[in-house]
Scaffold this active site. Sequence first.
Site, PDB file in Angstrom:
ATOM      1  N   SER A  15      11.290   1.130  -7.937  1.00 13.51           N
ATOM      2  CA  SER A  15      10.943  -0.101  -7.222  1.00 13.51           C
ATOM      3  C   SER A  15      12.162  -0.676  -6.494  1.00 13.51           C
ATOM      4  CB  SER A  15      10.421  -1.143  -8.212  1.00 13.51           C
ATOM      5  OG  SER A  15      10.298  -2.388  -7.558  1.00 13.51           O
ATOM      6  N   SER A  17      12.116  -3.809  -5.537  1.00 11.07           N
ATOM      7  CA  SER A  17      12.061  -5.262  -5.755  1.00 11.07           C
ATOM      8  C   SER A  17      13.325  -5.814  -6.431  1.00 11.07           C
ATOM      9  CB  SER A  17      10.808  -5.636  -6.551  1.00 11.07           C
ATOM     10  OG  SER A  17       9.668  -5.381  -5.768  1.00 11.07           O
ATOM     11  N   LYS A  66      -2.101  -3.816 -11.530  1.00 12.37           N
ATOM     12  CA  LYS A  66      -2.494  -4.967 -10.712  1.00 12.37           C
ATOM     13  C   LYS A  66      -3.913  -5.465 -10.971  1.00 12.37           C
ATOM     14  CE  LYS A  66       0.231  -3.923  -6.599  1.00 12.37           C
ATOM     15  NZ  LYS A  66       0.204  -3.936  -5.152  1.00 12.37           N
ATOM     16  N   ASP A 100       0.432  -9.460  -1.433  1.00 12.56           N
ATOM     17  CA  ASP A 100       0.442  -8.256  -0.574  1.00 12.56           C
ATOM     18  C   ASP A 100      -0.189  -8.555   0.788  1.00 12.56           C
ATOM     19  OD1 ASP A 100       1.644  -6.535  -2.378  1.00 12.56           O
ATOM     20  OD2 ASP A 100      -0.255  -5.982  -3.306  1.00 12.56           O
ATOM     21  N   ALA A 125      -9.030   2.207   1.940  1.00 14.91           N
ATOM     22  CA  ALA A 125      -9.899   1.245   1.253  1.00 14.91           C
ATOM     23  C   ALA A 125      -9.437   1.067  -0.193  1.00 14.91           C
ATOM     24  CB  ALA A 125     -11.351   1.708   1.299  1.00 14.91           C
ATOM     25  N   ARG A 152     -16.252   3.860  -0.140  1.00 14.85           N
ATOM     26  CA  ARG A 152     -15.309   2.798  -0.520  1.00 14.85           C
ATOM     27  C   ARG A 152     -15.099   1.817   0.630  1.00 14.85           C
ATOM     28  NH1 ARG A 152      -9.724   4.631  -3.094  1.00 14.85           N
ATOM     29  NH2 ARG A 152      -9.785   2.660  -4.195  1.00 14.85           N
ATOM     30  N   ILE A 213       2.069   0.724   6.422  1.00 12.63           N
ATOM     31  CA  ILE A 213       2.568   0.044   5.213  1.00 12.63           C
ATOM     32  C   ILE A 213       3.486   0.954   4.394  1.00 12.63           C
ATOM     33  CG2 ILE A 213       0.468  -1.377   5.102  1.00 12.63           C
ATOM     34  CD1 ILE A 213      -0.073   0.158   2.387  1.00 12.63           C
ATOM     35  N   GLY A 237       6.882  -0.329   7.230  1.00 20.79           N
ATOM     36  CA  GLY A 237       6.446  -0.908   5.966  1.00 20.79           C
ATOM     37  C   GLY A 237       7.482  -1.770   5.264  1.00 20.79           C
TER      38      GLY A 237
HETATM   39  P1  ATR Z   1      -3.139   1.626  -2.978  1.00 24.86           P
HETATM   40  O1  ATR Z   1      -3.317   0.609  -4.086  1.00 24.86           O
HETATM   41  O2  ATR Z   1      -1.707   1.923  -2.667  1.00 24.86           O
HETATM   42  O3  ATR Z   1      -3.931   1.308  -1.769  1.00 24.86           O
HETATM   43  P2  ATR Z   1      -5.122   3.537  -3.846  1.00 24.86           P
HETATM   44  O4  ATR Z   1      -5.997   2.428  -4.318  1.00 24.86           O
HETATM   45  O5  ATR Z   1      -4.991   4.761  -4.677  1.00 24.86           O
HETATM   46  O6  ATR Z   1      -3.648   3.020  -3.599  1.00 24.86           O
HETATM   47  O7  ATR Z   1      -5.607   3.948  -2.366  1.00 24.86           O
HETATM   48  C1  ATR Z   1      -5.032   4.977  -1.625  1.00 24.86           C
HETATM   49  C2  ATR Z   1      -5.709   5.057  -0.271  1.00 24.86           C
HETATM   50  O8  ATR Z   1      -5.144   6.151   0.472  1.00 24.86           O
HETATM   51  C3  ATR Z   1      -7.207   5.322  -0.335  1.00 24.86           C
HETATM   52  O9  ATR Z   1      -7.823   4.680   0.765  1.00 24.86           O
HETATM   53  C4  ATR Z   1      -7.260   6.840  -0.194  1.00 24.86           C
HETATM   54  O10 ATR Z   1      -8.489   7.345   0.268  1.00 24.86           O
HETATM   55  P3  ATR Z   1      -9.697   7.654  -0.772  1.00 24.86           P
HETATM   56  O11 ATR Z   1     -10.336   6.342  -1.059  1.00 24.86           O
HETATM   57  O12 ATR Z   1     -10.585   8.581  -0.029  1.00 24.86           O
HETATM   58  O13 ATR Z   1      -9.053   8.299  -1.971  1.00 24.86           O
HETATM   59  C5  ATR Z   1      -6.181   7.048   0.828  1.00 24.86           C
HETATM   60  N1  ATR Z   1      -5.655   8.424   0.840  1.00 24.86           N
HETATM   61  C6  ATR Z   1      -4.797   8.967  -0.044  1.00 24.86           C
HETATM   62  N2  ATR Z   1      -4.502  10.251   0.304  1.00 24.86           N
HETATM   63  C7  ATR Z   1      -5.222  10.512   1.427  1.00 24.86           C
HETATM   64  C8  ATR Z   1      -5.353  11.655   2.287  1.00 24.86           C
HETATM   65  N3  ATR Z   1      -4.688  12.786   2.050  1.00 24.86           N
HETATM   66  N4  ATR Z   1      -6.169  11.551   3.360  1.00 24.86           N
HETATM   67  C9  ATR Z   1      -6.835  10.407   3.634  1.00 24.86           C
HETATM   68  N5  ATR Z   1      -6.742   9.291   2.865  1.00 24.86           N
HETATM   69  C10 ATR Z   1      -5.959   9.340   1.782  1.00 24.86           C
END
Ligand code: ATR
Length: 272
Positions: A15, A17, A66, A100, A125, A152, A213, A237
């Site tokens: 982190s 932070s 979280k 955030d 999402a 989602r 981000i 980011g």
């Molecule tokens: P965070 O809290 O950081 O947002 P998360 O809740 O795990 O982490 O969400 C990760 C996001 O990145 C999701 O929207 C995920 O898509 P899915 O809902 O389909 O899993 C997206 N993501 C991660 N790897 C991806 C990839 N290779 N291609 C497209 N989307 C990806």
Amino acid sequence: MKKIYGIIGDPVGHSLSPVMHNAAFKKLGLDAVYLAFRVPLEELGDAIRGAKSLGISGLNVTIPLKEKALSFVATEEVAKKIGALNTIDFSSTPTGYNTDGIGALMVLEETVGEIRGKNVLILGAGGAARAISFYLDASGAMVTLANRTEGRSAQLASNLRNANSISLGAELKNQIRDSDILINATSVGMHPKEDATLITADLMHPDLVVFDIVYNPIETKLLKEAKRAGVKKIVDGVKMLVYQGAASFKLWTKEDPPVEVMENAVTAALIR
Ligand code: ATR
């Protein structure tokens, strides 16, 4: 007496932070320290109660704690709607917040001014996309969500006032053409998979604001593509990380956060 702040998460060793907040405390001459505490999910309740008993002044909460943290602390309405908190203030009754989304909103307002009426395309999402989209929606933006798992993004859009969702496929092209702002709120492009991007230069236009981000690396593949497309306003980011931290800092200390000092500390740590 020295005030203690910190971040809880698992893992939490990388982190940024601590570096960011300790630089801010130093700059303002505050007698305070910010530490990282690794807390497994099953010990979250004990950690929050223990922090209160020990007189810890404030905590940030990160992955994977979280969402569950909402069960252990009274939380402001927006964070409840988002379904996650990232900040706890222990100065009176412990209260949870989510900064955030505020961080992202501040970055965008600084870049484009008024958000109301802007067409914003958000990729993702997950937790980050949720926090950002709630704030932008509440600020009057027209939000479109595109996520790999379409269910989602559709679900998230249905919980917002003025949002819709599309697939990550062919619909993207027209949507980007009609967008003012594109935000990558997924982890795509993050170290070590630095060559990955969901959008390439051919889909972008120069007046699009492109905001990623992801901050490790600072210049992601998406932002490189934006440069290639002649995009004039590119946001990395680091800014969002700093602004969410600055919002937490303000909640805890009531002082104006030294944003530039915080940004420099984060950038220096990332470059190292
Ligand atoms: P965070 O809290 O950081 O947002 P998360 O809740 O795990 O982490 O969400 C990760 C996001 O990145 C999701 O929207 C995920 O898509 P899915 O809902 O389909 O899993 C997206 N993501 C991660 N790897 C991806 C990839 N290779 N291609 C497209 N989307 C990806």
